[in-house]
Design a protein around this motif. Sequence first.
Motif, PDB file in Angstrom:
ATOM      1  N   LEU A  83      27.671  40.977  36.016  1.00 49.33           N
ATOM      2  CA  LEU A  83      27.626  40.744  34.571  1.00 49.33           C
ATOM      3  C   LEU A  83      28.993  40.915  33.916  1.00 49.33           C
ATOM      4  CD1 LEU A  83      24.365  42.739  33.693  1.00 49.33           C
ATOM      5  CD2 LEU A  83      24.578  40.377  34.491  1.00 49.33           C
ATOM      6  N   LEU A  84      29.750  41.876  34.385  1.00 51.19           N
ATOM      7  CA  LEU A  84      30.984  42.259  33.697  1.00 51.19           C
ATOM      8  C   LEU A  84      32.171  41.526  34.306  1.00 51.19           C
ATOM      9  CD1 LEU A  84      30.212  46.065  33.284  1.00 51.19           C
ATOM     10  CD2 LEU A  84      29.781  44.188  31.681  1.00 51.19           C
ATOM     11  N   GLN A  85      32.389  40.307  33.837  1.00 53.28           N
ATOM     12  CA  GLN A  85      33.478  39.457  34.319  1.00 53.28           C
ATOM     13  C   GLN A  85      33.813  38.445  33.231  1.00 53.28           C
ATOM     14  OE1 GLN A  85      32.677  36.082  34.821  1.00 53.28           O
ATOM     15  NE2 GLN A  85      30.462  36.276  34.715  1.00 53.28           N
ATOM     16  N   ASP A  86      35.046  37.938  33.290  1.00 57.26           N
ATOM     17  CA  ASP A  86      35.426  36.910  32.322  1.00 57.26           C
ATOM     18  C   ASP A  86      35.918  35.642  33.022  1.00 57.26           C
ATOM     19  OD1 ASP A  86      37.899  37.756  33.187  1.00 57.26           O
ATOM     20  OD2 ASP A  86      38.626  38.445  31.250  1.00 57.26           O
ATOM     21  N   THR A  87      35.289  35.329  34.147  1.00 59.62           N
ATOM     22  CA  THR A  87      35.564  34.057  34.840  1.00 59.62           C
ATOM     23  C   THR A  87      35.306  32.894  33.894  1.00 59.62           C
ATOM     24  OG1 THR A  87      34.961  35.007  36.970  1.00 59.62           O
ATOM     25  CG2 THR A  87      34.971  32.610  36.811  1.00 59.62           C
ATOM     26  N   TYR A  88      34.220  33.008  33.143  1.00 61.23           N
ATOM     27  CA  TYR A  88      33.901  32.007  32.140  1.00 61.23           C
ATOM     28  C   TYR A  88      34.550  32.416  30.818  1.00 61.23           C
ATOM     29  CZ  TYR A  88      30.643  30.549  35.689  1.00 61.23           C
ATOM     30  OH  TYR A  88      30.111  30.137  36.879  1.00 61.23           O
ATOM     31  N   PRO A  89      34.876  31.457  29.953  1.00 65.18           N
ATOM     32  CA  PRO A  89      35.661  31.755  28.744  1.00 65.18           C
ATOM     33  C   PRO A  89      35.086  32.899  27.916  1.00 65.18           C
ATOM     34  CG  PRO A  89      35.433  29.388  29.029  1.00 65.18           C
ATOM     35  CD  PRO A  89      34.567  30.025  30.080  1.00 65.18           C
ATOM     36  N   ILE A  93      33.299  37.617  20.422  1.00 62.94           N
ATOM     37  CA  ILE A  93      31.987  38.176  20.801  1.00 62.94           C
ATOM     38  C   ILE A  93      31.179  37.166  21.611  1.00 62.94           C
ATOM     39  CG2 ILE A  93      31.864  39.804  18.891  1.00 62.94           C
ATOM     40  CD1 ILE A  93      29.956  37.829  17.496  1.00 62.94           C
ATOM     41  N   PHE A  94      31.841  36.154  22.145  1.00 64.45           N
ATOM     42  CA  PHE A  94      31.135  35.114  22.898  1.00 64.45           C
ATOM     43  C   PHE A  94      31.564  35.146  24.363  1.00 64.45           C
ATOM     44  CE2 PHE A  94      31.483  33.604  18.502  1.00 64.45           C
ATOM     45  CZ  PHE A  94      30.135  33.440  18.203  1.00 64.45           C
ATOM     46  N   GLY A  95      30.597  34.927  25.232  1.00 67.07           N
ATOM     47  CA  GLY A  95      30.847  34.999  26.661  1.00 67.07           C
ATOM     48  C   GLY A  95      30.062  36.157  27.251  1.00 67.07           C
ATOM     49  N   PRO A  96      29.859  36.152  28.569  1.00 66.64           N
ATOM     50  CA  PRO A  96      29.027  37.184  29.188  1.00 66.64           C
ATOM     51  C   PRO A  96      29.559  38.591  29.019  1.00 66.64           C
ATOM     52  CG  PRO A  96      30.116  35.804  30.860  1.00 66.64           C
ATOM     53  CD  PRO A  96      30.315  35.132  29.538  1.00 66.64           C
ATOM     54  N   LEU A  97      30.854  38.777  29.149  1.00 64.64           N
ATOM     55  CA  LEU A  97      31.412  40.133  29.071  1.00 64.64           C
ATOM     56  C   LEU A  97      31.156  40.785  27.706  1.00 64.64           C
ATOM     57  CD1 LEU A  97      33.078  42.250  30.661  1.00 64.64           C
ATOM     58  CD2 LEU A  97      35.108  41.260  29.611  1.00 64.64           C
ATOM     59  N   PRO A  98      31.513  40.132  26.587  1.00 63.54           N
ATOM     60  CA  PRO A  98      31.205  40.748  25.287  1.00 63.54           C
ATOM     61  C   PRO A  98      29.709  40.964  25.081  1.00 63.54           C
ATOM     62  CG  PRO A  98      32.779  38.961  25.019  1.00 63.54           C
ATOM     63  CD  PRO A  98      32.271  38.889  26.425  1.00 63.54           C
ATOM     64  N   ILE A 121      31.628  44.197  39.729  1.00 62.98           N
ATOM     65  CA  ILE A 121      32.568  44.168  38.611  1.00 62.98           C
ATOM     66  C   ILE A 121      33.688  43.161  38.857  1.00 62.98           C
ATOM     67  CG2 ILE A 121      34.074  45.534  37.127  1.00 62.98           C
ATOM     68  CD1 ILE A 121      31.146  46.457  37.123  1.00 62.98           C
ATOM     69  N   GLY A 122      34.009  42.406  37.800  1.00 57.32           N
ATOM     70  CA  GLY A 122      35.169  41.524  37.813  1.00 57.32           C
ATOM     71  C   GLY A 122      34.869  40.114  38.291  1.00 57.32           C
ATOM     72  N   PRO A 123      35.906  39.259  38.176  1.00 57.22           N
ATOM     73  CA  PRO A 123      37.225  39.595  37.665  1.00 57.22           C
ATOM     74  C   PRO A 123      37.250  39.724  36.136  1.00 57.22           C
ATOM     75  CG  PRO A 123      37.120  37.256  38.180  1.00 57.22           C
ATOM     76  CD  PRO A 123      35.823  37.850  38.644  1.00 57.22           C
ATOM     77  N   VAL A 124      38.106  40.613  35.656  1.00 54.36           N
ATOM     78  CA  VAL A 124      38.387  40.726  34.226  1.00 54.36           C
ATOM     79  C   VAL A 124      39.906  40.588  34.083  1.00 54.36           C
ATOM     80  CG1 VAL A 124      38.222  42.137  32.152  1.00 54.36           C
ATOM     81  CG2 VAL A 124      36.417  42.265  33.883  1.00 54.36           C
ATOM     82  N   ASP A 152      36.706  50.446  42.593  1.00 54.56           N
ATOM     83  CA  ASP A 152      38.163  50.456  42.450  1.00 54.56           C
ATOM     84  C   ASP A 152      38.604  49.638  41.233  1.00 54.56           C
ATOM     85  OD1 ASP A 152      38.223  51.963  44.757  1.00 54.56           O
ATOM     86  OD2 ASP A 152      38.729  50.277  46.069  1.00 54.56           O
ATOM     87  N   TYR A 153      37.889  48.532  40.998  1.00 53.28           N
ATOM     88  CA  TYR A 153      38.233  47.650  39.874  1.00 53.28           C
ATOM     89  C   TYR A 153      37.981  48.357  38.543  1.00 53.28           C
ATOM     90  CZ  TYR A 153      39.265  42.955  38.117  1.00 53.28           C
ATOM     91  OH  TYR A 153      39.874  41.878  37.525  1.00 53.28           O
TER      92      TYR A 153
END
Length: 369
Positions: A83-89, A93-98, A121-124, A152-153
């Motif tokens: 869940l916690l990644q910003d591979t997608y834009p 407050i938009f995108g999976p990470l936010p 986790i990641g990538p961020v 580690d990430y």
Amino acid sequence: MKIVISGFYGLGNTGDEAILESIIDNLREQLDEPELTVFSLSPELTASQHGVKSIYRGWRQDFKAKVRALKEADLLVSGGGGLLQDTYPTKFIFGPLPYYLLIVFLAKLCGTKVMFFSQGIGPVTSTWGKILMKIFANMADFITVRDQYSKDYLLKLGVTKPETVVTSDIVFAFKPKEDFTCIESLKLEQNDHLVAVSVRPWFDHVKQFEQIATILDALVEERQITPVFVPMEGHHDVEASNKVLSRMKHADKCHVLGKDFSPNQYLNFIGSCQLTIGMRLHALIFSTIQGVPHIGLSYDKKVESLLKRSGMWDYSAALEEIKVENLKNHALFLLDNHDEFSDVVKKNAAAMREDALRNVELLKQNFAE
């Protein structure tokens, strides 16, 4: 105990639906009649499939219902999955990470404890994503991650406040139910040479479609296998499968499973195969659970981490480093020594199942006792 579960649910991704089923089944087994509410994009479907309460996960609908559910809950389970990644834009407050981090923030505002559960986790990589992680992920009360790389990430991102324990993907604690619907749908005359194939789109990468096609053609010619494509995420994977088929000489020897089977049905089908060649993480996890030797094409560290734990990394490759002749020879070797490598995979799967069950044990220790 009242628990809200937040994840990538109700969107038709087989891996994520397997995660949800595993979480629900194991919570019900380990806790005394837990009251479960799932944030889902298809709340009516999720409620009917799992016998839970379900609320629309998006911000634009049922916001008050989400707040009410979090206020009444003893715990927010965020996860599992990547869940916690910003591979997608990722924007403000938009995108999976936010989204997932703001659900965590909302839970804390409501006075509810939070557990990141069996997450990868990641990538961020964006500056904004790193800021969000450092602020909001540190609000969690406890964290379990599915591999050491993820732990580690988190440390690299400055997430240090909650305790973090390495377990494994909760799907390793999936409870299979015998079901032959998938294989029966193919109407095969014989089924002892099946090879499961899992491909997915991955941004602008397309070279792998031709490479997989070449490998499958060689296996058809040299071992008379029957390749069967397993679409783990609906039409996206069907389209990717068709891109491989369009490049094959022996496409007539192949089959594509329907895109609407359940995780349990796909799991049972993969268990009937001699080998899996796959990109999707949970197709490879299903193979591990079922003791099926597999070759992974790693597009992400989460896939590489799984392959190292399943014992199959030496026979696999990073997506950008595929050497067709090598992978073809690895596939032939695994087919010819199936039973030996099946035992290796089963042994590693048993260890990961124990680790997966620790997710629930740690939840009980920290929040239910």
